[in-house]
Design an enzyme around this catalytic site. Structure first.
Site, mmCIF file in Angstrom:
data_model
loop_
_atom_site.group_PDB
_atom_site.id
_atom_site.type_symbol
_atom_site.label_atom_id
_atom_site.label_comp_id
_atom_site.label_asym_id
_atom_site.label_seq_id
_atom_site.Cartn_x
_atom_site.Cartn_y
_atom_site.Cartn_z
ATOM 1 N N ARG A 186 -5.440 12.523 -3.156
ATOM 2 C CA ARG A 186 -5.236 11.072 -3.253
ATOM 3 C C ARG A 186 -6.416 10.410 -3.961
ATOM 4 N NH1 ARG A 186 -4.370 7.669 2.268
ATOM 5 N NH2 ARG A 186 -6.634 7.541 2.355
ATOM 6 N N ARG A 206 -9.042 1.696 16.586
ATOM 7 C CA ARG A 206 -9.692 2.971 16.308
ATOM 8 C C ARG A 206 -10.774 3.295 17.328
ATOM 9 N NH1 ARG A 206 -8.593 2.827 10.216
ATOM 10 N NH2 ARG A 206 -9.239 4.827 9.397
HETATM 11 P P1 AMP Z 1 -8.146 3.355 6.309
HETATM 12 O O1 AMP Z 1 -7.570 2.780 5.066
HETATM 13 O O2 AMP Z 1 -7.349 3.021 7.533
HETATM 14 O O3 AMP Z 1 -8.432 4.826 6.193
HETATM 15 O O4 AMP Z 1 -9.561 2.642 6.523
HETATM 16 C C1 AMP Z 1 -10.588 2.787 5.569
HETATM 17 C C2 AMP Z 1 -11.930 2.477 6.202
HETATM 18 O O5 AMP Z 1 -11.948 1.108 6.653
HETATM 19 C C3 AMP Z 1 -12.279 3.292 7.434
HETATM 20 O O6 AMP Z 1 -12.827 4.552 7.109
HETATM 21 C C4 AMP Z 1 -13.300 2.368 8.109
HETATM 22 O O7 AMP Z 1 -14.534 2.401 7.450
HETATM 23 C C5 AMP Z 1 -12.675 0.994 7.860
HETATM 24 N N1 AMP Z 1 -11.735 0.646 8.951
HETATM 25 C C6 AMP Z 1 -10.383 0.480 8.848
HETATM 26 N N2 AMP Z 1 -9.841 0.174 10.040
HETATM 27 C C7 AMP Z 1 -10.878 0.152 10.917
HETATM 28 C C8 AMP Z 1 -10.966 -0.068 12.316
HETATM 29 N N3 AMP Z 1 -9.873 -0.316 13.060
HETATM 30 N N4 AMP Z 1 -12.197 -0.029 12.887
HETATM 31 C C9 AMP Z 1 -13.313 0.215 12.159
HETATM 32 N N5 AMP Z 1 -13.287 0.484 10.850
HETATM 33 C C10 AMP Z 1 -12.086 0.445 10.222
#
Ligand code: AMP
Length: 197
Positions: A128, A89
């Site tokens: 969601r 990310r």
């Molecule tokens: P997601 O389920 O992919 O939307 O991730 C939920 C949350 O987890 C994000 O909003 C971030 O706070 C954290 N997160 C997930 N993947 C990453 C990543 N690659 N780098 C930093 N934070 C992450």
């Protein structure tokens, strides 16, 4: 071995599509968001450290996230390939992933982006949030913060992977099965580039 980065804004459908693609292509699905949530639920040190950051909709620092991702890859030594969902990310994470995969004698084969309009995605996330139990899905200001994080830190990866000739945008709006077909059409024309050394 094929290693796919599934790319897209929050709510674009990465997790939904990953469920189909992992079966179809025999890939290990690694979602950093899911791993963080599992850690938060289990009350691990990592989960407790990340909780407030995630609930605000900010990104967890690169070093923590990358170490967690590397551990998850190393827990799957027999994998035929990986489907990375929600990682990388940031530029730093993309560079770390390249260096790590290179050390394993492999690489990112393709980054496939699910594209959709922000307003559709925000509405989808709020919907969601009614059932997901995720605090970061339930409040429009937190969702907007996640988009700001995406625009500032994650969107530059489009250039990063385009410069490597590995970026494939796909229309992320439509029936779930149709979108799986679009993603599959990209994957089917990739040559498996590397095997584990
Ligand atoms: P997601 O389920 O992919 O939307 O991730 C939920 C949350 O987890 C994000 O909003 C971030 O706070 C954290 N997160 C997930 N993947 C990453 C990543 N690659 N780098 C930093 N934070 C992450």
């Amino acid at each position: 071995m094929i290693n796919i980065v599934l790319f897209g804004k929050p709510g674009a459908g990465k997790g939904t599509q990953a469920e189909f693609l992992k079966e179809k292509y025999n890939l290990v699905h690694l979602s950093t968001g899911d791993i963080f949530r599992a850690n938060m639920k289990a009350g691990t040190e990592l989960g407790n450290m990340a909780k407030a950051i995630i609930e605000r909709g900010d990104l967890v620092p690169d070093e923590i996230t990358t170490n967690m991702l590397i551990d998850a890859v190393n827990e799957n030594p027999d994998a035929k390939g990986f489907l990375f969902d929600g990682y990388p990310r940031t530029n730093g994470q993309a560079e770390a992933l390249d260096a790590f995969l290179e050390s394993k004698g492999t690489e990112v084969t393709a980054t496939i982006a699910l594209e959709a309009d922000d307003n559709i995605l925000v509405a989808r996330l709020l919907e969601r949030g009614k059932t997901s139990g995720r605090p970061d899905d339930q409040d429009e200001s937190k969702i907007r913060n996640r988009y700001q994080e995406y625009n500032e830190k994650t969107a530059p990866l489009i250039d990063y992977y385009t410069n490597q000739n590995k970026f494939y945008p796909v229309n992320g709006i439509g029936e779930i099965a149709d979108i799986t077909e679009r993603l599959s059409a990209v994957i089917d024309q990739l040559e498996p580039k590397q095997v584990w050394k």
